[in-house]
Write a protein that holds these residues in place. Structure first.
Motif, PDB file in Angstrom:
ATOM      1  N   MET A  24       0.819  -1.208   0.000  1.00 31.90           N
ATOM      2  CA  MET A  24       0.000   0.000   0.000  1.00 31.90           C
ATOM      3  C   MET A  24       0.856   1.262   0.000  1.00 31.90           C
ATOM      4  O   MET A  24       1.809   1.360   0.777  1.00 31.90           O
ATOM      5  CB  MET A  24      -0.916   0.019   1.235  1.00 31.90           C
ATOM      6  CG  MET A  24      -1.923   1.149   1.254  1.00 31.90           C
ATOM      7  SD  MET A  24      -2.803   1.239   2.825  1.00 31.90           S
ATOM      8  CE  MET A  24      -1.564   2.090   3.853  1.00 31.90           C
ATOM      9  N   PRO A  25       0.552   2.247  -0.847  1.00 31.47           N
ATOM     10  CA  PRO A  25       1.303   3.504  -0.795  1.00 31.47           C
ATOM     11  C   PRO A  25       1.076   4.224   0.531  1.00 31.47           C
ATOM     12  O   PRO A  25      -0.024   4.163   1.096  1.00 31.47           O
ATOM     13  CB  PRO A  25       0.740   4.308  -1.973  1.00 31.47           C
ATOM     14  CG  PRO A  25      -0.580   3.691  -2.276  1.00 31.47           C
ATOM     15  CD  PRO A  25      -0.469   2.250  -1.914  1.00 31.47           C
ATOM     16  N   ARG A  26       2.097   4.876   1.035  1.00 30.80           N
ATOM     17  CA  ARG A  26       2.020   5.513   2.349  1.00 30.80           C
ATOM     18  C   ARG A  26       0.881   6.524   2.433  1.00 30.80           C
ATOM     19  O   ARG A  26       0.226   6.675   3.469  1.00 30.80           O
ATOM     20  CB  ARG A  26       3.337   6.215   2.678  1.00 30.80           C
ATOM     21  CG  ARG A  26       4.498   5.264   2.932  1.00 30.80           C
ATOM     22  CD  ARG A  26       5.786   6.017   3.182  1.00 30.80           C
ATOM     23  NE  ARG A  26       5.684   6.926   4.310  1.00 30.80           N
ATOM     24  CZ  ARG A  26       6.580   7.865   4.596  1.00 30.80           C
ATOM     25  NH1 ARG A  26       7.641   8.022   3.805  1.00 30.80           N
ATOM     26  NH2 ARG A  26       6.433   8.640   5.638  1.00 30.80           N
ATOM     27  N   GLY A  27       0.626   7.223   1.317  1.00 26.19           N
ATOM     28  CA  GLY A  27      -0.405   8.244   1.337  1.00 26.19           C
ATOM     29  C   GLY A  27      -1.818   7.718   1.439  1.00 26.19           C
ATOM     30  O   GLY A  27      -2.763   8.489   1.604  1.00 26.19           O
ATOM     31  N   ALA A  28      -1.978   6.402   1.347  1.00 22.69           N
ATOM     32  CA  ALA A  28      -3.320   5.815   1.384  1.00 22.69           C
ATOM     33  C   ALA A  28      -3.777   5.445   2.788  1.00 22.69           C
ATOM     34  O   ALA A  28      -4.870   4.897   2.957  1.00 22.69           O
ATOM     35  CB  ALA A  28      -3.355   4.563   0.503  1.00 22.69           C
ATOM     36  N   ALA A  29      -2.988   5.752   3.807  1.00 23.42           N
ATOM     37  CA  ALA A  29      -3.271   5.258   5.161  1.00 23.42           C
ATOM     38  C   ALA A  29      -4.625   5.708   5.688  1.00 23.42           C
ATOM     39  O   ALA A  29      -5.385   4.907   6.246  1.00 23.42           O
ATOM     40  CB  ALA A  29      -2.163   5.689   6.114  1.00 23.42           C
ATOM     41  N   ALA A  30      -4.940   6.983   5.527  1.00 17.88           N
ATOM     42  CA  ALA A  30      -6.209   7.494   6.071  1.00 17.88           C
ATOM     43  C   ALA A  30      -7.399   6.846   5.370  1.00 17.88           C
ATOM     44  O   ALA A  30      -8.385   6.451   6.002  1.00 17.88           O
ATOM     45  CB  ALA A  30      -6.259   9.010   5.938  1.00 17.88           C
ATOM     46  N   GLN A  31      -7.316   6.712   4.057  1.00 17.46           N
ATOM     47  CA  GLN A  31      -8.407   6.080   3.317  1.00 17.46           C
ATOM     48  C   GLN A  31      -8.535   4.614   3.709  1.00 17.46           C
ATOM     49  O   GLN A  31      -9.646   4.093   3.854  1.00 17.46           O
ATOM     50  CB  GLN A  31      -8.177   6.210   1.815  1.00 17.46           C
ATOM     51  CG  GLN A  31      -9.246   5.516   0.972  1.00 17.46           C
ATOM     52  CD  GLN A  31      -9.052   5.772  -0.514  1.00 17.46           C
ATOM     53  OE1 GLN A  31      -8.859   6.906  -0.925  1.00 17.46           O
ATOM     54  NE2 GLN A  31      -9.113   4.704  -1.306  1.00 17.46           N
ATOM     55  N   ARG A  32      -7.397   3.918   3.868  1.00 17.03           N
ATOM     56  CA  ARG A  32      -7.450   2.513   4.247  1.00 17.03           C
ATOM     57  C   ARG A  32      -8.114   2.354   5.610  1.00 17.03           C
ATOM     58  O   ARG A  32      -8.847   1.378   5.845  1.00 17.03           O
ATOM     59  CB  ARG A  32      -6.039   1.906   4.247  1.00 17.03           C
ATOM     60  CG  ARG A  32      -5.963   0.425   4.628  1.00 17.03           C
ATOM     61  CD  ARG A  32      -6.844  -0.472   3.741  1.00 17.03           C
ATOM     62  NE  ARG A  32      -6.637  -0.238   2.346  1.00 17.03           N
ATOM     63  CZ  ARG A  32      -5.693  -0.844   1.613  1.00 17.03           C
ATOM     64  NH1 ARG A  32      -4.887  -1.723   2.166  1.00 17.03           N
ATOM     65  NH2 ARG A  32      -5.576  -0.579   0.325  1.00 17.03           N
ATOM     66  N   ALA A  33      -7.886   3.296   6.510  1.00 15.56           N
ATOM     67  CA  ALA A  33      -8.525   3.224   7.822  1.00 15.56           C
ATOM     68  C   ALA A  33     -10.040   3.264   7.691  1.00 15.56           C
ATOM     69  O   ALA A  33     -10.762   2.526   8.377  1.00 15.56           O
ATOM     70  CB  ALA A  33      -8.037   4.369   8.708  1.00 15.56           C
ATOM     71  N   GLU A  34     -10.537   4.117   6.796  1.00 14.35           N
ATOM     72  CA  GLU A  34     -11.980   4.186   6.583  1.00 14.35           C
ATOM     73  C   GLU A  34     -12.494   2.903   5.930  1.00 14.35           C
ATOM     74  O   GLU A  34     -13.593   2.420   6.248  1.00 14.35           O
ATOM     75  CB  GLU A  34     -12.321   5.394   5.704  1.00 14.35           C
ATOM     76  CG  GLU A  34     -12.026   6.736   6.367  1.00 14.35           C
ATOM     77  CD  GLU A  34     -12.752   6.891   7.701  1.00 14.35           C
ATOM     78  OE1 GLU A  34     -13.954   6.563   7.771  1.00 14.35           O
ATOM     79  OE2 GLU A  34     -12.109   7.339   8.674  1.00 14.35           O
ATOM     80  N   GLU A  35     -11.713   2.341   5.024  1.00 13.77           N
ATOM     81  CA  GLU A  35     -12.109   1.085   4.387  1.00 13.77           C
ATOM     82  C   GLU A  35     -12.189  -0.042   5.420  1.00 13.77           C
ATOM     83  O   GLU A  35     -13.130  -0.849   5.407  1.00 13.77           O
ATOM     84  CB  GLU A  35     -11.108   0.726   3.295  1.00 13.77           C
ATOM     85  CG  GLU A  35     -11.108   1.681   2.107  1.00 13.77           C
ATOM     86  CD  GLU A  35      -9.895   1.521   1.209  1.00 13.77           C
ATOM     87  OE1 GLU A  35      -9.833   2.226   0.181  1.00 13.77           O
ATOM     88  OE2 GLU A  35      -9.011   0.701   1.528  1.00 13.77           O
ATOM     89  N   MET A  36     -11.195  -0.102   6.308  1.00 15.88           N
ATOM     90  CA  MET A  36     -11.190  -1.137   7.330  1.00 15.88           C
ATOM     91  C   MET A  36     -12.355  -0.963   8.292  1.00 15.88           C
ATOM     92  O   MET A  36     -12.987  -1.947   8.721  1.00 15.88           O
ATOM     93  CB  MET A  36      -9.859  -1.123   8.090  1.00 15.88           C
ATOM     94  CG  MET A  36      -8.651  -1.489   7.236  1.00 15.88           C
ATOM     95  SD  MET A  36      -8.712  -3.183   6.604  1.00 15.88           S
ATOM     96  CE  MET A  36      -8.447  -4.111   8.111  1.00 15.88           C
TER      97      MET A  36
END
Length: 502
Positions: free
Chosen positions: A44-56
Motif C-alpha cells: 500500500m502507498p504511504r499516502g493511502a493510510a487514512a483512506q485505508r482506515a476508513e475502508e477497514m
C-alpha cells in the motif's frame, strides 16, 4: 446475499444450512478484510493510510452486523447438532454471536479505524526511534481495548476477556501459573549457559539479499508451503495472513544476518501450512481455521526450532549456505549447529534464542495486563519496559526500536495475544516428543532436507482438524497425554546443555 430466515415450520436442518451459508459468507468477507491488512503491510502507498482506515472501519461495520445478526439466535435455537462437525460449527457460531453482541458496533468500527492508522504511525515512529510520536496513538488504542475488554467481560476481568479472543478458556491466572512453572528452570539454564567457559562463534559477513530470498523460498517449499496458494513478500514485521487457498507470508532481510530471513520464513511457513492443510471440507466455515493462536504458534515454533534448528537439519542447511554463499567462516556442521543455536541476551523477541524467547513474552504479558487493568498508563510504558528489561536481561535498552517500539502487536490492538507465543512453545515441546516417538528415523530425514515425514505427522495429528476440537482436546489427543511444561524444558536443557557443556 444473506439467506432468508427459515419459516417456523421449516425442518431443523434448514436452520443449520442457513447458519452455515451465513457463516461462509461472513468468513469470505473476513478474508477480504484480511487481504486489505496484508496489502497495508506490503504494497500500500504511504499516502493511502487514512483512506485505508476508513475502508477497514467500513468492513468491520459489515462484519459486526453479520456476527451479531439477530437471526442467528433463532437459527441456533432451531438446531440440535447430532454429529461432531455440526456440534463444533454451532459452538463456534454461538460463541462469535454472543461476543459480538456484547461489543457496540460503534466501538468495533472505531477500533478497526484507529488501529489501521496506528499501524503506520508505529512503523514511522519505530524507524525514527521516536516514542513520543507514537504514545498518543497507543493511548487511544489502549482506551478502546479497555472499553472492549470491559464490554466482553460483563463484570469480569477485562484482560481475561481479551485473551479469550486468541486462546478460548485461558485466563490471566492460568498464564501466570504457566509462567511460574517455566521461569525458574529457564533462568537457571540461562545462568549456566552464560557462565560457560566456551561460546559458539557468531556469524559474520555479508549475504546477498537475492540469494537469501531464493534460499528462503526453497526452505518454505521444503516445509510444505504450497506456492500455488501463497506467496512471500517483505515486511517490517514478518507475518502470515489468510486461510484455505490463499495463505500469504512475509519475511525480512538483513544482509549481515541471513538467519533472520531463513528462520522468520520457516516460522511463518509453520503458520501457513496449518491453514493450507485444514480439511478442505471446512473451508470458509467457523472450523475452517486454526483452533487457537496457541496451537497456531505451536506449528510455527516446532518448524522453526525443534525441526529447523535441530542438529540434523542444520547440517543440511550448512551445505546449502556454503553452496550458495561460498565459504562464510564456519568450518563444520557441528560448529554451524552451535552458531545457529547461539544463546545471547538480545533486545529483539523475534530474533531471540530459544532460552531467552519466553522471557521476552513474560515481560510483554505483565506490561499489557497492567495496561488493560489500568495499573500502568501509556505515558509510563517506556520506563516500565526499560526497567523490566534491564532486570530480566541484564542489558540496558539502547533505543526505542530495540525496546517498546519493536513489536507491531499493540499498535494493531492485539492485547492478550502475546501469551499465546509461550503456550505455543509448550505445545511444540510436547508435540515434538510425540513426533519423535512416532518417527524413529526423523533425524535421517531431516539431514537429507526431507521434512515430509514431520510435516505429514503434523498435518495428520493437528492441522487437518482445523477448529473441530478444543485446543486442549487437540493437543492431548495428538501427544497421548496432558500437555505441560515438562517436555519443553527437558528439550531445552538437553539441547543447550550439550552445546554449552552445562
Amino acid at each position: 446475499m444473506s439467506p432468508d430466515a427459515p419459516k417456523p415450520d421449516a425442518p431443523k436442518n434448514d436452520a443449520y444450512e442457513a447458519l452455515i451459508a451465513h457463516a461462509r459468507e461472513t468468513a469470505a468477507l473476513e478474508q477480504v478484510a484480511g487481504r486489505l491488512s496484508w496489502d497495508q503491510e506490503t504494497h500500500m502507498p504511504r499516502g493511502a493510510a487514512a483512506q485505508r482506515a476508513e475502508e477497514m472501519a467500513a468492513m468491520e461495520g459489515v462484519l459486526h452486523a453479520r456476527r451479531s445478526d439477530p437471526r442467528l439466535r433463532d437459527w441456533l435455537a432451531a438446531v440440535t447438532p447430532t454429529e461432531p462437525v455440526a456440534e463444533a460449527q454451532l459452538a463456534k457460531i454461538r460463541r462469535a454471536w454472543e461476543r459480538a453482541g456484547r461489543v457496540p458496533a460503534r466501538l468495533s468500527q472505531e477500533i478497526a479505524r484507529v488501529t489501521s492508522v496506528a499501524q503506520g504511525i508505529w512503523a514511522e515512529a519505530r524507524a525514527r526511534d521516536d516514542v513520543a510520536a507514537f504514545l498518543p496513538t497507543l493511548a487511544e488504542v489502549v482506551r478502546l481495548k479497555r472499553e472492549e475488554g470491559a464490554a466482553l467481560a460483563t463484570g469480569g476481568d477485562a484482560y481475561d476477556a481479551l485473551v479469550d479472543d486468541y486462546e478460548p478458556g485461558m485466563t490471566g491466572a492460568d498464564i501466570s501459573a504457566m509462567f511460574d512453572a517455566l521461569r525458574p528452570r529457564l533462568v537457571d539454564l540461562r545462568g549456566r549457559i552464560l557462565g560457560a567457559s566456551s561460546r559458539p562463534a557468531a556469524l559474520h559477513g555479508s549475504f546477498g539479499a537475492d540469494t537469501q530470498i531464493r534460499l528462503a523460498r526453497d526452505l518454505a517449499g521444503a516445509f510444505g508451503y504450497d506456492f500455488t496458494r501463497g506467496r512471500i513478500d517483505i515486511a517490517v514485521h514478518p507475518f502470515s495472513s489468510g486461510a484455505g487457498d490463499d495463505v500469504r507470508i512475509t519475511t525480512r532481510i538483513a544482509e549481515s544476518d541471513p538467519f533472520n530471513c531463513f528462520y522468520s520464513t520457516i516460522h511463518e511457513v509453520g503458520h501457513a501450512i496449518y491453514e493450507q492443510n485444514i480439511d478442505p471440507d471446512y473451508a470458509l466455515t467457523p472450523i475452517g481455521g486454526g483452533v487457537s493462536m496457541g496451537v497456531h504458534e505451536s506449528q510455527s515454533r516446532i518448524c522453526e526450532n525443534q525441526l529447523g534448528r535441530s542438529r540434523a537439519f542444520t547440517g543440511w542447511l550448512f551445505a546449502q549456505m556454503r553452496e550458495r554463499f561460498g565459504e562464510f567462516g564456519i568450518s563444520s556442521e557441528e560448529e554451524f549447529f552451535a552458531t545457529v543455536n547461539r544463546v545471547e541476551p538480545g533486545f529483539i523477541r523475534t530474533e531471540a534464542d530459544e532460552v531467552h524467547y519466553n522471557l521476552h513474552v513474560m515481560l510483554r504479558f505483565d506490561l499489557e495486563r497492567a495496561l488493560i487493568r489500568g495499573d500502568l498508563e501509556v505515558a509510563d510504558l517506556e520506563e516500565a519496559w526499560n526497567s523490566r528489561f534491564l532486570a530480566d536481561f541484564g542489558v540496558a535498552v539502547d533505543r526505542a526500536s530495540n525496546g517498546v517500539l519493536q513489536d507491531v502487536h499493540w499498535s494493531v490492538g492485539l492485547f492478550g495475544y502475546f501469551p499465546t507465543y509461550t503456550l505455543g512453545n509448550l505445545y511444540a515441546g510436547a508435540l515434538h516428543g510425540a513426533m519423535r516417538r512416532a518417527l524413529p528415523d526423523l533425524d535421517d530425514q531431516l539431514a537429507a532436507g526431507d521434512l515430509s515425514g514431520a510435516t505429514g505427522w503434523l498435518r495428520e495429528h493437528v492441522q487437518r482438524h482445523g477448529g473441530l476440537y478444543t485446543p486442549h482436546q487437540l493437543i492431548s489427543t495428538a501427544i497421548g497425554e496432558e500437555p505441560g511444561a515438562g517436555p519443553l524444558l527437558e528439550y531445552l536443557e538437553a539441547k543447550f546443555g550439550a552445546i554449552y557443556g552445562v
